[in-house]
Scaffold this active site. Sequence first.
Site, PDB file in Angstrom:
ATOM      1  N   ARG A   1       2.863   1.588  11.652  1.00 52.98           N
ATOM      2  CA  ARG A   1       1.761   2.681  10.771  1.00 52.98           C
ATOM      3  C   ARG A   1       1.350   3.431  12.101  1.00 52.98           C
ATOM      4  NH1 ARG A   1      -2.136   1.268   6.079  1.00 52.98           N
ATOM      5  NH2 ARG A   1      -0.681   1.193   4.995  1.00 52.98           N
TER       6      ARG A   1
ATOM      7  N   HIS B   1       5.062   7.574   3.005  1.00 53.23           N
ATOM      8  CA  HIS B   1       4.871   6.003   2.333  1.00 53.23           C
ATOM      9  C   HIS B   1       5.626   5.573   1.855  1.00 53.23           C
ATOM     10  CE1 HIS B   1       1.972   2.691   2.965  1.00 53.23           C
ATOM     11  NE2 HIS B   1       1.237   2.484   2.197  1.00 53.23           N
TER      12      HIS B   1
ATOM     13  N   GLN C   1       5.814   1.938   0.252  1.00 52.05           N
ATOM     14  CA  GLN C   1       4.363   2.421  -0.914  1.00 52.05           C
ATOM     15  C   GLN C   1       5.015   3.370  -2.464  1.00 52.05           C
ATOM     16  OE1 GLN C   1       0.955   1.014  -1.612  1.00 52.05           O
ATOM     17  NE2 GLN C   1       2.315   0.969  -3.905  1.00 52.05           N
TER      18      GLN C   1
ATOM     19  N   ASP D   1      -4.368   9.160  -5.536  1.00 53.23           N
ATOM     20  CA  ASP D   1      -4.512   8.122  -3.874  1.00 53.23           C
ATOM     21  C   ASP D   1      -5.883   8.869  -4.066  1.00 53.23           C
ATOM     22  OD1 ASP D   1      -4.208   6.904  -1.378  1.00 53.23           O
ATOM     23  OD2 ASP D   1      -2.870   8.573  -0.789  1.00 53.23           O
TER      24      ASP D   1
ATOM     25  N   CYS E   1      -1.886   3.101  -5.377  1.00 60.55           N
ATOM     26  CA  CYS E   1      -1.464   2.382  -3.653  1.00 60.55           C
ATOM     27  C   CYS E   1      -2.458   1.638  -3.536  1.00 60.55           C
ATOM     28  CB  CYS E   1      -0.781   3.734  -3.088  1.00 60.55           C
ATOM     29  SG  CYS E   1      -1.670   5.308  -2.114  1.00 60.55           S
TER      30      CYS E   1
ATOM     31  N   ARG F   1       4.069  -5.156  -3.595  1.00 55.80           N
ATOM     32  CA  ARG F   1       4.569  -5.283  -2.340  1.00 55.80           C
ATOM     33  C   ARG F   1       5.358  -5.682  -1.278  1.00 55.80           C
ATOM     34  NH1 ARG F   1       2.039  -0.779   0.668  1.00 55.80           N
ATOM     35  NH2 ARG F   1       3.519  -1.472   2.362  1.00 55.80           N
TER      36      ARG F   1
HETATM   37  N1  NVA Z   1      -3.031   8.614   1.774  1.00 60.80           N
HETATM   38  C1  NVA Z   1      -3.785   7.063   2.380  1.00 60.80           C
HETATM   39  C2  NVA Z   1      -2.518   5.953   1.663  1.00 60.80           C
HETATM   40  C3  NVA Z   1      -3.601   4.804   2.690  1.00 60.80           C
HETATM   41  C4  NVA Z   1      -2.380   3.635   1.503  1.00 60.80           C
HETATM   42  C5  NVA Z   1      -3.528   6.758   3.736  1.00 60.80           C
HETATM   43  O1  NVA Z   1      -2.825   7.476   4.151  1.00 60.80           O
HETATM   44  O2  NVA Z   1      -5.317   6.500   3.689  1.00 60.80           O
HETATM   45  N1   CP Z   2      -1.039   0.775  -0.019  1.00 62.48           N
HETATM   46  C1   CP Z   2      -0.989   0.742   0.789  1.00 62.48           C
HETATM   47  O1   CP Z   2      -0.700   0.363   1.608  1.00 62.48           O
HETATM   48  O2   CP Z   2      -2.881  -0.172   1.413  1.00 62.48           O
HETATM   49  P1   CP Z   2      -2.922  -0.753   2.642  1.00 62.48           P
HETATM   50  O3   CP Z   2      -3.743   0.540   4.056  1.00 62.48           O
HETATM   51  O4   CP Z   2      -3.652  -1.848   2.309  1.00 62.48           O
HETATM   52  O5   CP Z   2      -1.754  -1.943   3.497  1.00 62.48           O
END
Ligand code: NVA
Ligand code: CP
Length: 302
Positions: A99, A126, A129, A222, A261, A289
């Site tokens: 990530r 993502h 997800q 989101d 998500c 997930r």
């Molecule tokens: N769009 C959000 C998703 C978190 C799971 C982020 O990138 O922070």
């Molecule tokens: N939806 C998701 O990816 O959650 P986290 O950021 O908690 O991993």
Amino acid sequence: MPRGFLTLADVPVAEWPALWDRTAELEANRLATTFAGKTIALVFEKNSTRTRVSFEVAAYELGGNSVVLTSEGSQIARGEPAEDTARVLSSYCHAIMIRTFGQERVAAFARAASVPVINGLSDQHHPCQVATDLYTVRQHFGRIDGLRYAWIGDGNNMAQSWLEAAGMFGFDLLLACPSGYAPSPDHLEAARSAQKALGKGTIVVTTDPREAVAGADVLSTDVWVSMGQTDEAARRAAFKPYCIDAALVARAASDAIVLHCLPAHRGEEITGDVLDGPQSLAWVQAANRLHVAKALLEYVMR
Ligand code: NVA
Ligand code: CP
């Protein structure tokens, strides 16, 4: 380069039904041991709750092991190049999930790795997800085709993975984003030309959430401010009208479902009554997930 999962398109359209069928088997049988003796490294340059825990539990329940590396707790924060980290982790582990920020960093990491790499979220995508969201839709409606999908809010990593999915599967996707916050023109163009080649599906970008949700079967949203974004005040002002509340849900199909998500900010992108209400599948989606993480691990390890 070994098989990886950097965006949804890394699994060909024809292979998704089998992957989701396998997900359902893994949901029914939590302790299949197809990853026995193997270890996945989980690299986090951004925070996580679901992605981290679902992959850790996935590895454990599949009979394998996981190792978590955060930037601050490793040499990444001291500037060790992503490529060097990827090479070294490949010599200990059988797969790596990362990530991070730019998609280019995920790609560079995957090029340097000699084991499969899974994108656990980048600024642009993502895929784990949205793979889960589609599994959840399929579980609920029995299909993903012939449904109308609405995205409300930021044209962010989630929205861009939804766009990629709309291009691959040819479904109708309507995105309501404030002006200046639509998905990137490149992602829009790629999805539209994929739909053109398929001969099905439409993609509409509007600034009006009511237009996007009219008659929709699946509503998604989101956070207004994604990890790494710094223009928080401007975003909060621009996104105020982009909240999934009961009045907006009432404009969708009567049996519409609402996805998020997570993490959610009740009272911002979604109201508490909707998120915790009967049309919300956010908690099922979060639970899924785990099962999708397992199916993806098996897929990339084949
Ligand atoms: N769009 C959000 C998703 C978190 C799971 C982020 O990138 O922070
Ligand atoms: N939806 C998701 O990816 O959650 P986290 O950021 O908690 O991993």
